[in-house]
Design a protein around this motif. Structure first.
Motif, mmCIF file in Angstrom:
data_model
loop_
_atom_site.group_PDB
_atom_site.id
_atom_site.type_symbol
_atom_site.label_atom_id
_atom_site.label_comp_id
_atom_site.label_asym_id
_atom_site.label_seq_id
_atom_site.Cartn_x
_atom_site.Cartn_y
_atom_site.Cartn_z
ATOM 1 N N MET A 1 0.961 -1.309 0.039
ATOM 2 C CA MET A 1 0.202 0.105 0.150
ATOM 3 C C MET A 1 0.924 1.120 0.048
ATOM 4 O O MET A 1 0.482 2.135 -0.670
ATOM 5 N N SER A 2 2.217 1.084 0.740
ATOM 6 C CA SER A 2 3.023 2.511 0.732
ATOM 7 C C SER A 2 3.381 2.608 -0.676
ATOM 8 O O SER A 2 3.894 3.716 -0.996
ATOM 9 N N ASN A 3 3.633 1.492 -1.550
ATOM 10 C CA ASN A 3 4.129 1.944 -3.091
ATOM 11 C C ASN A 3 3.198 2.880 -3.538
ATOM 12 O O ASN A 3 3.422 3.719 -4.342
ATOM 13 N N LYS A 5 0.985 4.807 -2.138
ATOM 14 C CA LYS A 5 0.932 6.180 -1.674
ATOM 15 C C LYS A 5 2.138 7.017 -2.202
ATOM 16 O O LYS A 5 2.117 8.210 -2.604
ATOM 17 N N ASP A 6 3.452 6.273 -2.534
ATOM 18 C CA ASP A 6 4.639 7.034 -3.017
ATOM 19 C C ASP A 6 4.277 7.294 -4.311
ATOM 20 O O ASP A 6 4.857 8.409 -4.748
ATOM 21 N N TYR A 7 3.818 6.445 -5.001
ATOM 22 C CA TYR A 7 3.575 6.916 -6.387
ATOM 23 C C TYR A 7 2.637 8.060 -6.539
ATOM 24 O O TYR A 7 2.797 8.927 -7.556
ATOM 25 N N ASN A 9 2.130 10.407 -4.400
ATOM 26 C CA ASN A 9 2.820 11.655 -3.942
ATOM 27 C C ASN A 9 3.975 12.021 -4.869
ATOM 28 O O ASN A 9 3.972 13.462 -4.979
#
Length: 63
Positions: A1-3, A5-7, A9
């Motif tokens: 899920m953080s991938n 979110k990073d994408y 952002n």
């Protein structure tokens, strides 16, 4: 899920800081150019359609 979110952002940051957006005047000029080009293209295609339709109608009426 953080991938994900990073994408997202990274995408927002790139759109805000790295993309060069046109000014309103440049946008207007481009829009007018596209409008004129589209109208010219439509007239050319319409003229070709008229010529082909007239030619085929004449040809088929010969028989």
């Amino acid at each position: 899920m953080s991938n994900v979110k990073d994408y997202i952002n990274g995408t927002v940051e790139e759109m805000r800081d790295k993309v060069s957006w046109p000014s309103f005047k440049e946008l207007q000029n481009s829009s007018v150019l596209v409008l004129i080009g589209s109208l010219v293209f439509a007239l050319v295609v319409g003229a070709m359609d008229f010529v082909f339709d007239s030619s085929l109608t004449w040809f088929y009426n010969q028989f």
